[in-house]
Scaffold this motif. Structure first.
Motif, short mmCIF file in Angstrom:
data_model
loop_
_atom_site.label_atom_id
_atom_site.label_comp_id
_atom_site.label_asym_id
_atom_site.label_seq_id
_atom_site.Cartn_x
_atom_site.Cartn_y
_atom_site.Cartn_z
N TYR A 87 0.86 -1.19 0.00
CA TYR A 87 0.00 0.00 0.00
C TYR A 87 0.89 1.24 0.00
O TYR A 87 1.91 1.30 0.71
CB TYR A 87 -0.91 0.04 1.22
CG TYR A 87 -1.76 1.29 1.28
CD1 TYR A 87 -2.93 1.40 0.55
CD2 TYR A 87 -1.36 2.39 2.06
CE1 TYR A 87 -3.69 2.56 0.58
CE2 TYR A 87 -2.12 3.54 2.11
CZ TYR A 87 -3.28 3.63 1.36
OH TYR A 87 -4.03 4.78 1.39
N VAL A 88 0.52 2.23 -0.82
CA VAL A 88 1.24 3.49 -0.83
C VAL A 88 0.22 4.61 -0.81
O VAL A 88 -0.77 4.59 -1.55
CB VAL A 88 2.18 3.60 -2.04
CG1 VAL A 88 1.43 3.50 -3.36
CG2 VAL A 88 2.99 4.89 -1.99
N GLU A 89 0.46 5.57 0.04
CA GLU A 89 -0.49 6.67 0.21
C GLU A 89 -0.55 7.55 -1.04
O GLU A 89 -1.63 7.93 -1.50
CB GLU A 89 -0.06 7.52 1.42
CG GLU A 89 -0.98 8.66 1.76
CD GLU A 89 -2.31 8.20 2.30
OE1 GLU A 89 -3.31 8.93 2.11
OE2 GLU A 89 -2.36 7.10 2.90
N GLU A 90 0.62 7.86 -1.61
CA GLU A 90 0.64 8.78 -2.75
C GLU A 90 1.85 8.49 -3.63
O GLU A 90 2.96 8.25 -3.13
CB GLU A 90 0.67 10.23 -2.27
CG GLU A 90 0.66 11.26 -3.38
CD GLU A 90 0.70 12.68 -2.84
OE1 GLU A 90 0.63 13.62 -3.64
OE2 GLU A 90 0.80 12.84 -1.60
N VAL A 91 1.62 8.51 -4.95
CA VAL A 91 2.69 8.39 -5.94
C VAL A 91 2.54 9.52 -6.95
O VAL A 91 1.45 9.73 -7.49
CB VAL A 91 2.65 7.03 -6.68
CG1 VAL A 91 3.77 6.97 -7.72
CG2 VAL A 91 2.75 5.87 -5.70
N ARG A 92 3.62 10.23 -7.21
CA ARG A 92 3.60 11.30 -8.21
C ARG A 92 4.65 11.00 -9.27
O ARG A 92 5.81 10.74 -8.94
CB ARG A 92 3.87 12.65 -7.57
CG ARG A 92 4.09 13.76 -8.59
CD ARG A 92 3.98 15.13 -7.96
NE ARG A 92 2.60 15.42 -7.59
CZ ARG A 92 2.19 16.60 -7.11
NH1 ARG A 92 3.07 17.58 -6.92
NH2 ARG A 92 0.92 16.80 -6.81
N LEU A 93 4.22 11.08 -10.52
CA LEU A 93 5.07 10.77 -11.67
C LEU A 93 5.08 11.95 -12.62
O LEU A 93 4.02 12.46 -12.99
CB LEU A 93 4.57 9.50 -12.36
CG LEU A 93 5.30 8.96 -13.58
CD1 LEU A 93 5.13 7.45 -13.64
CD2 LEU A 93 4.75 9.58 -14.88
N ALA A 94 6.30 12.38 -13.00
CA ALA A 94 6.45 13.49 -13.94
C ALA A 94 7.09 12.98 -15.23
O ALA A 94 8.16 12.39 -15.20
CB ALA A 94 7.30 14.59 -13.33
N LEU A 95 6.40 13.23 -16.40
CA LEU A 95 6.84 12.71 -17.69
C LEU A 95 7.44 13.82 -18.55
O LEU A 95 6.87 14.91 -18.68
CB LEU A 95 5.66 12.08 -18.43
CG LEU A 95 5.91 11.53 -19.83
CD1 LEU A 95 6.89 10.35 -19.76
CD2 LEU A 95 4.60 11.10 -20.47
N ASP A 96 8.62 13.54 -19.16
CA ASP A 96 9.27 14.48 -20.07
C ASP A 96 8.67 14.28 -21.46
O ASP A 96 9.03 13.36 -22.19
CB ASP A 96 10.77 14.21 -20.08
CG ASP A 96 11.55 15.25 -20.88
OD1 ASP A 96 10.93 15.96 -21.70
OD2 ASP A 96 12.77 15.34 -20.68
N VAL A 97 7.75 15.19 -21.85
CA VAL A 97 7.01 15.04 -23.10
C VAL A 97 7.91 15.27 -24.31
O VAL A 97 7.83 14.57 -25.32
CB VAL A 97 5.82 16.01 -23.13
CG1 VAL A 97 5.05 15.86 -24.44
CG2 VAL A 97 4.91 15.77 -21.94
#
Length: 630
Positions: A87-97
């Motif tokens: 279980y993970v409370e929050e995941v943030r992913l940033a993509l280089d377009v």
């Protein structure tokens, strides 16, 4: 120049159009409508139920596309628990377009996770929920093949993943992570929590190795575990390989209460504090769908120290070196200094995950006896230096397995051994000088040595008590003698037939004085110094069997045998033997012209009856000797 201006204008227009397109998508498309498809895809891949509470989608010129997952969870195998495996409370992913559009590569600038929790469970059969977590359904029914450590493990580093385009994650950061390790075996229960995990990974890739750095906390108020190394993932084979992993930790900050709460079996050790530096190196480790496949490494403990309530003084200067693989642990050496002496331990565990066959040797040198026995508050003070060796074998490490499978044999010798402020020879002789001479005849063994038995002890070790048992022994000896021989002894002792009485030419007091003068120097010594103290024993069925234990001087020796269970229950039989010379001198000193022993005469019935002297003695010998000894 016009051409350059036109090209620049075209690029600006393309960027503006892409930005407008992404902005429109961000405003008009609800990514949560694809949430079920996403979780089903991942769930099918790992064979588990996957859930996501919410998916967020954002776009900005500075950060590119960002995706937020909230409440991401993976259910546990139902055979282990109904809770969540991950279980993970929050995941943030940033993509280089830009990199994706211009070079066709997926470049994620960063992944940030907060408060992930992993729960690893071992059931009573020793099976783990880890191998099934992440195991894809088999399509070809083939077995996973792994080469030996010597040949190394070559992962698929050149071929691209069959499921993902080329992927690079520039940065992964995990904060406030937690791993919980649970063992449901009743014999070896365990509930260990490693928390405050901080993980940093740079240049993560599915195609090439990457570096990682991890810190965490175990049984401490602050972080005390430091880990770093190189990792590599083979997505096709579902394997993770680690190389040159370094681990360091300090034992000084470990909370003993938390440790015992996590590992109840440690309660028996009665630990009060511990110190030391642990450094381990994993040269290579491969984990796959079937768990641990390859492992090779070493571990060292330096400057160790432990205080336990079982010993008066701490165990110090603990140094250990061991080697481990996916199957075995080889304890090359373990040195520790205890009670001013040294203990050297070597051993091996074969197949430590399943069979757990172990063997070892313990070498003991120059251990101070006084420091060892100090916590037991004995009524006498002892001195000596303990030397010895013990060989052990067994299978399994649960308390029940140790009790049933542990076997071994050993020998202990105590040099320079003393009983302080007590002269054992003087105490014994003073107690028995008043025993009549005919009684000593009962105590003579086949070697013409006086043997004095002690009461058998059967009870807790911390309440042991032994004392002479002359009465019962003499009664039994007399009962087993032939009638003719017994009658002669009794008539002589009670002066029933004067014709058989040997008239002594020396008075009793004079004989005793000669005896005391001969042994005066020995009896005036403050301490009892033993020439040798030695014991041989074997271990089996949860007990230590003392086959032979002896402590002797020139004048006497004590012989002991018995058993000591792992529950600290002691059964003991002890005899004291005088030397031949001392036996002869004692018997001579006891010879008198007339012996007088109080005898309790039985009640006389109206009808006249004959009272046999041997029966009178047999019925009263215990009371006679008990009154003398008291």
């Amino acid at each position: 120049m016009k051409i350059i201006k036109i090209l620049i204008s075209v690029v600006v227009i393309i960027v503006v159009l892409m930005s407008l397109t992404l902005f429109i998508l961000w405003k008009t498309v609800d990514i949560n409508q694809y949430k079920d498809q996403l979780t089903n895809l991942i769930g099918d891949r790992i064979g588990r139920e996957v859930n996501v509470k919410k998916v967020g989608f954002n776009f900005s010129a500075s950060q590119g596309i960002t995706v937020d997952l909230k409440g991401f969870s993976i259910k546990d195998d139902p055979s282990f628990s109904a809770e969540e495996f991950f279980y993970v409370e929050e995941v943030r992913l940033a993509l280089d377009v830009v990199t994706l559009l211009t070079k066709g590569r997926i470049v994620i600038s960063k992944i940030e996770t907060h408060s992930p929790v992993v729960k690893i469970i071992l059931n009573e059969q020793g099976e783990s929920n880890v191998p099934t977590a992440g195991e894809a359904p088999k399509k070809d029914g083939g077995e996973e093949k792994v080469e030996s450590v010597e040949k190394s493990v070559k992962l698929n580093t050149k071929s691209k993943s069959a499921h993902f385009p080329q992927l690079l994650i520039q940065s992964i950061r995990m904060t406030d992570g937690k791993i919980q390790l649970i063992n449901k075996d009743e014999q070896m229960p365990m509930n260990i929590t490693i928390d405050q995990i901080l993980l940093n990974v740079d240049e993560f890739s599915l195609d090439s190795p990457f570096q990682f750095d991890l810190t965490s906390r175990l049984w401490n108020e602050k972080k005390n575990i430091f880990l770093n190394g190189q990792a590599q993932i083979d997505e096709k084979q579902l394997q993770v390989r680690l190389d040159d992993v370094q681990l360091k930790t300090e034992l000084a900050g470990f909370s003993i209460d938390k440790m015992v709460e996590s590992l109840p079996v440690l309660k028996q050790a009665a630990m009060e504090s511990m110190e030391g530096h642990i450094a381990a190196k994993v040269e290579q480790m491969v984990v796959g769908k079937k768990g641990l496949l390859v492992l090779s490494g070493v571990a060292d403990l330096d400057d160790g120290r432990m205080k336990t309530a079982m010993l008066e003084y701490p165990i110090e200067n603990i140094d250990m070196h061991l080697e481990f693989s996916e199957a075995d642990i080889n304890l090359k050496e373990l040195f520790l200094y205890i009670a001013s002496g040294k203990v050297n331990i070597q051993g091996r565990i074969n197949d430590y995950l399943t069979a757990q066959d172990f063997s070892g040797k313990v070498h003991i040198e120059d251990i101070d006896l006084q420091e060892i026995v100090a916590p037991y508050k004995l009524p006498i003070s002892l001195e000596g230096k303990i030397y010895g060796q013990v060989d052990l074998q067994g299978k399994g490490f649960s308390p029940e397995a140790i009790k049933t499978s542990l076997t071994g044999e050993g020998r202990l010798d105590i040099n320079q051994s003393k009983v302080l402020d007590h002269n054992v020879l003087k105490i014994v002789i003073q107690r028995i000088m008043e025993i009549p001479e005919f009684v000593f005849q009962s105590f003579l063994d086949t070697n013409k040595q006086i043997r004095i038995p002690f009461t058998k002890y059967d009870g807790p070790l911390n309440k042991v008590r032994i004392y002479p048992n002359l009465g019962n022994m003499t009664k039994n000896v007399i009962r087993t003698r032939g009638k003719e021989e017994l009658t002669k002894v009794l008539y002589k002792a009670f002066d029933i037939d004067q014709s058989q009485q040997e008239v002594s030419t020396v008075s009793k007091d004079q004989l005793k004085m000669e005896f005391l003068n001969k042994y005066k120097e020995k009896m005036e010594q403050k301490d009892t110094v033993f020439d040798k103290v030695e014991a041989a024993f074997i271990i089996r069925n949860g007990k230590i069997f003392i086959n032979s234990a002896q402590a002797g001087t020139e004048e006497f020796f004590v012989s002991t045998k018995g058993t000591l269970s792992f529950e600290q229950l002691l059964t003991l039989e002890t005899d004291l033997y005088f030397s031949k010379q001392l036996s002869e001198d004692l018997l001579r000193a006891e010879k008198t012209q007339q012996s007088s022993v109080p005898v309790e005469t039985p009640e006389i019935n109206d009808a006249p009856q004959e009272v046999k002297p041997e029966e009178i003695l047999i019925n009263n010998i215990g009371n006679i000797l008990d009154s003398i000894l008291k």
